[in-house]
Scaffold this active site. Sequence first.
Site, PDB file in Angstrom:
ATOM      1  N   LYS A 220       0.786  -1.209   0.115  1.00 14.64           N
ATOM      2  CA  LYS A 220       0.018   0.088  -0.115  1.00 14.64           C
ATOM      3  C   LYS A 220       0.960   1.261   0.024  1.00 14.64           C
ATOM      4  O   LYS A 220       2.167   1.214   0.185  1.00 14.64           O
ATOM      5  CB  LYS A 220      -0.998   0.021   1.236  1.00 14.64           C
ATOM      6  CG  LYS A 220      -1.860  -1.097   1.311  1.00 14.64           C
ATOM      7  CD  LYS A 220      -2.599  -1.028   2.422  1.00 14.64           C
ATOM      8  CE  LYS A 220      -3.851  -2.180   2.807  1.00 14.64           C
ATOM      9  NZ  LYS A 220      -4.413  -2.063   3.854  1.00 14.64           N
ATOM     10  N   HIS A 221       0.141   2.287  -0.312  1.00 11.09           N
ATOM     11  CA  HIS A 221       0.909   3.590  -0.029  1.00 11.09           C
ATOM     12  C   HIS A 221       1.215   3.811   1.319  1.00 11.09           C
ATOM     13  O   HIS A 221       0.356   3.553   2.293  1.00 11.09           O
ATOM     14  CB  HIS A 221       0.128   4.834  -0.650  1.00 11.09           C
ATOM     15  CG  HIS A 221      -0.245   4.532  -2.096  1.00 11.09           C
ATOM     16  ND1 HIS A 221       0.741   4.654  -3.026  1.00 11.09           N
ATOM     17  CD2 HIS A 221      -1.544   4.335  -2.570  1.00 11.09           C
ATOM     18  CE1 HIS A 221      -0.100   4.566  -4.261  1.00 11.09           C
ATOM     19  NE2 HIS A 221      -1.311   4.398  -4.223  1.00 11.09           N
ATOM     20  N   GLU A 222       2.583   4.397   1.653  1.00  7.28           N
ATOM     21  CA  GLU A 222       2.851   4.726   2.949  1.00  7.28           C
ATOM     22  C   GLU A 222       2.056   5.664   3.448  1.00  7.28           C
ATOM     23  O   GLU A 222       1.632   6.919   2.882  1.00  7.28           O
ATOM     24  CB  GLU A 222       4.292   5.214   2.748  1.00  7.28           C
ATOM     25  CG  GLU A 222       5.086   5.314   4.158  1.00  7.28           C
ATOM     26  CD  GLU A 222       4.984   4.183   4.934  1.00  7.28           C
ATOM     27  OE1 GLU A 222       4.639   4.289   6.166  1.00  7.28           O
ATOM     28  OE2 GLU A 222       5.578   3.242   4.537  1.00  7.28           O
TER      29      GLU A 222
END
Length: 583
Positions: A220-222
């Site tokens: 996932k996006h940080e």
Amino acid sequence: ARMDEALLLVRNELPAQGLRVAARSGSCHQCLYQFLAFVPPSNGSLRKPAAVAVMVDTQHPLTLLLNGSVGDRELCKIQYHFGEFGNYSLVVKTLSTSTKTVSCDLVINEGPINSYLPILFAFLVYAGILAVLIVGRLFMKIDPVRNWVYKKLNPRETDRLINSELGSPNTTDSVSSDATPRLWSPASRQRLRSLDTFRGLSLIIMVFVNYGGGKYWFFKHESWNGKVQLRQFVFIMGTSVSLSLSSMLRWGSSKRKVLGKILWRSFLLILLGIIVVNPNYCLGPLSWDNLRIPGVLQRLGFTYLVVATLELLFTRAGAESETLETPYPALQDILPFWPQWIFILMLEVIWLCLTFLLPVPGCPRGYLGPGGIGDYGNYPNCTGGAAGYIDRLLLGEKHIYQHPSSSVIYQTMMPYDPEGILGTINTIFMAFLGLQAGKIILFYKDQHKQIMSRFLIWSIVMGIISAILTKCSKEEGFIPINKNLWSISYVTTMSCFAFILLLLIYYLVDVKRLWSGAPFFYPGMNSILVYIGHEVFENYFPFKWKMQDSQSHAEHLTQNLTATTLWVIISYLLYRRRIFWKI
């Protein structure tokens, strides 16, 4: 039970005081503890101690803080990484009544599952498919087998398709629109497969992550700082700009005509981006009040406009083939373009000044944090600092992304758009570094050692800059790596990996020809179609279907890999039919 959670039963055997249980995620930097539950005292009955069940996160290590209700005294603090679907008990009891020593013992009632096994299984499946393809390729080297297959598949078309030279990007457009005679030799029109392979690899990773990445946290996006994913689509766009403009100018297109193409393509990208990020799904007319303005394609369109125009202004046809008289021959691909570098450095100065000097109401100057419960909750409405403030001021809160990745862990309430205005400056910088890679390919054509050594040098330079800016730390650097902000350190780190990755692919695909670039080569040839298609058809079968168990990583991973693989197959079929969507 829910995915990425475990059950924790907190048992309070203390006779005189209750427990306040709070937790803090290991990925939440300088965050406040979040209240989980209150466990009443046992009232002296050890046979039936007070107990409360809570769900805890398993994606990151947790720090549990237990305070007594009497005097709010800290009784114990435990750091532990819980496992998915595990069942745990935390027993709090008094060891010594005289010293009032309290023990907190964590017991595993039921072991967690291994949620990473689906990744191993998927790897083995794709490795098996790759092995079958390699074996098939080896069989194709046997004359009788190859002849039989070619007879079945129409050998002329197959040979023409495999060995065709497709030319540089947009070459077809420029030739069809200009009456200027062709001046290039066939060898000069050969398209570098490594560039399409690099573009396709970046695109497929982007598609997989956008589809959910199996709901694994590391795909996932940080939430805020840290984590660099191989998503160098902007970089390779800059590389393609250099080669494309050089191709069109050498074919005789006027700069005025090329500028018109640049303006039109930028307009189409921005328009398509606005359409894609504002899906309707037959829910009635879309309200202008909530129209999201920024987006990935919008940023790519504007970045393309700036970088391509900048290159067009300071380049001329055949410049890369001329011998330049310069005291620094090793910098012949840099020094002639010093006005471009001055422009880019001015943009970076603007980014630095706005980021660190612009007054933001209610926030400290130079704030780069996520707001919310980060920074001990001191700046809850300062998400993104100047970047978020500029977007909210110029675009309006309702016209930017409403659910930023920081809202999960940092519990931010403010809308924040990761494709906002200020970050676009550094996107231009990254595309310009990609443009530099294209110039290296042009200036040192067919000099493989020169090209690869320069890629390596640029990678080292970018890596050193990143190390200085970040102090080799996730949180404590001058400018942390942050995709949401598109910080300078994020760009230099991504470019460091991009130069290395391009070097490896260039060596394997175009120098040694050990790899054809498949399967990534095919989506790289139809990148716009694949990107827009995966966004538009994201919620339609066969890219998505109703799951039997929506709390299973295995089912999510199967669905996301299937959808991603389908786009690779679609791009391959389009390639076989010579269908390429260019704008």
